[in-house]
Write a protein that holds these residues in place. Sequence first.
Motif, mmCIF file in Angstrom:
data_model
loop_
_atom_site.group_PDB
_atom_site.id
_atom_site.type_symbol
_atom_site.label_atom_id
_atom_site.label_comp_id
_atom_site.label_asym_id
_atom_site.label_seq_id
_atom_site.Cartn_x
_atom_site.Cartn_y
_atom_site.Cartn_z
ATOM 1 N N ARG A 100 1.232 -1.035 -0.424
ATOM 2 C CA ARG A 100 0.059 -0.203 -0.220
ATOM 3 C C ARG A 100 0.825 1.459 0.005
ATOM 4 O O ARG A 100 0.193 2.582 -0.678
ATOM 5 C CB ARG A 100 -1.060 -0.046 1.448
ATOM 6 C CG ARG A 100 -2.603 -0.923 1.067
ATOM 7 C CD ARG A 100 -2.808 -0.641 2.145
ATOM 8 N NE ARG A 100 -4.202 -1.706 2.114
ATOM 9 C CZ ARG A 100 -5.324 -2.069 2.985
ATOM 10 N NH1 ARG A 100 -5.621 -0.603 3.379
ATOM 11 N NH2 ARG A 100 -6.075 -3.124 2.961
ATOM 12 N N ILE A 101 2.559 1.574 0.843
ATOM 13 C CA ILE A 101 3.070 2.236 0.792
ATOM 14 C C ILE A 101 3.595 2.917 -0.364
ATOM 15 O O ILE A 101 3.646 3.040 -0.983
ATOM 16 C CB ILE A 101 4.353 2.488 2.120
ATOM 17 C CG1 ILE A 101 3.179 2.365 2.890
ATOM 18 C CG2 ILE A 101 4.985 3.483 1.772
ATOM 19 C CD1 ILE A 101 4.298 2.282 4.241
ATOM 20 N N ARG A 102 4.113 1.367 -1.632
ATOM 21 C CA ARG A 102 4.771 1.817 -2.580
ATOM 22 C C ARG A 102 2.918 2.265 -3.911
ATOM 23 O O ARG A 102 3.676 3.571 -4.579
ATOM 24 C CB ARG A 102 5.214 0.440 -2.594
ATOM 25 C CG ARG A 102 6.627 0.341 -2.234
ATOM 26 C CD ARG A 102 6.930 -1.032 -2.943
ATOM 27 N NE ARG A 102 5.876 -2.620 -2.801
ATOM 28 C CZ ARG A 102 6.660 -3.167 -2.162
ATOM 29 N NH1 ARG A 102 7.547 -2.886 -1.569
ATOM 30 N NH2 ARG A 102 5.946 -4.890 -2.228
ATOM 31 N N THR A 103 2.441 1.749 -3.571
ATOM 32 C CA THR A 103 1.580 2.160 -4.013
ATOM 33 C C THR A 103 0.863 3.719 -4.051
ATOM 34 O O THR A 103 0.649 4.508 -5.227
ATOM 35 C CB THR A 103 -0.242 1.484 -4.609
ATOM 36 O OG1 THR A 103 0.013 -0.101 -4.719
ATOM 37 C CG2 THR A 103 -1.612 1.977 -5.094
ATOM 38 N N HIS A 104 0.848 4.591 -3.035
ATOM 39 C CA HIS A 104 0.394 5.573 -3.058
ATOM 40 C C HIS A 104 1.646 6.264 -3.122
ATOM 41 O O HIS A 104 1.577 7.454 -3.483
ATOM 42 C CB HIS A 104 0.295 5.731 -1.612
ATOM 43 C CG HIS A 104 -1.316 5.009 -0.657
ATOM 44 N ND1 HIS A 104 -2.515 5.082 -1.560
ATOM 45 C CD2 HIS A 104 -1.956 4.366 -0.319
ATOM 46 C CE1 HIS A 104 -3.775 4.678 -1.477
ATOM 47 N NE2 HIS A 104 -2.847 4.009 -0.424
ATOM 48 N N ALA A 105 3.155 5.695 -2.995
ATOM 49 C CA ALA A 105 3.898 6.494 -3.239
ATOM 50 C C ALA A 105 4.077 6.854 -4.583
ATOM 51 O O ALA A 105 4.971 7.668 -5.304
ATOM 52 C CB ALA A 105 5.585 5.759 -2.905
ATOM 53 N N THR A 106 3.568 5.911 -5.214
ATOM 54 C CA THR A 106 3.811 5.855 -6.263
ATOM 55 C C THR A 106 2.757 6.961 -7.308
ATOM 56 O O THR A 106 2.988 8.122 -8.426
ATOM 57 C CB THR A 106 3.735 4.350 -7.627
ATOM 58 O OG1 THR A 106 4.807 3.590 -6.983
ATOM 59 C CG2 THR A 106 3.697 4.926 -8.766
ATOM 60 N N THR A 107 1.933 6.905 -6.887
ATOM 61 C CA THR A 107 0.435 7.650 -6.761
ATOM 62 C C THR A 107 0.737 8.971 -6.753
ATOM 63 O O THR A 107 0.491 10.051 -7.688
ATOM 64 C CB THR A 107 -0.348 7.421 -6.234
ATOM 65 O OG1 THR A 107 -1.652 5.870 -6.477
ATOM 66 C CG2 THR A 107 -2.156 8.028 -6.689
#
Length: 277
Positions: A67-74
């Motif tokens: 989830r952290i990687r997803t939000h960082a990418t977004t």
Amino acid sequence: VVLMDIELPDGNGLELCRELKEDPALKNIPVVMLTGLDDKLSVISAFNAGAVDYIRKPYIKEELLVRIRTHATTAALMGELRVKNARLTGEMNLAAKVQRSMLPSRPSRRAAISTVVRFDPNSKLAGDMVGQCAVGEHEYAFYLLDVSGHGTGAALVAVATVGQLTQLLAEGTFDPEGLEQELSNVLSLERTGLYGTLALVLVDSRSGDLRVYNYGHPPVLVSEDGRRPVHVLEATAPPIGFGYGGQIEEQRVRLRAGGRVLLFVDDAKERQRGAAL
């Protein structure tokens, strides 16, 4: 990404999240809330405070990292989008300034002819262009062009079309029936996907004789002496850009002292404002 617990030892995570979102320098950083609470109100409160996600404790490490990687990418993609939008907005503002600089900014007078222009487009960049130029020693041309569509493409085509039209008029090579062919390199439904309506008025400053050519444009309104009756000169040829090569009727009126001519775009009547000459 900020990972924050709703319940902090020395404060409230929701309040801290709200403070982050109110700070212009920090508001775009995504906040993920951790909570050991299982009630829906806590989850709703986290989202209302500005959090982009929440994770219940105890959490699974792998899920947390995903989830952290997803939000960082977004967040990174959104940052790039903001930069591109800011650059595009700046370029559009500059283009709009250039377009407006080519339009008459105040009333003008040529011989016995006075002109007033009002330009109020729906968007910053528009396909409307209005102008005037001398045609010979005693004749003047006034025109209003309305290119289909809005935005950069329509504005660029309008500027290029007006430049070419002005050159034809100034050089004395204007041919009413050949105008479609002359402008086909810039204004063509087949080549550029755009077409335009044009109202062109030629005035002899000595005699007051008016020659009007209307290519699919709203009617040109003419009052010989500034009072009624008004001549309504409708289009006598299709818009430019469709490949029409037929004849166009020349409409003639003689102006007397105080006579008036009104050119307007198709949405001026609906909005009660627009480009008018």
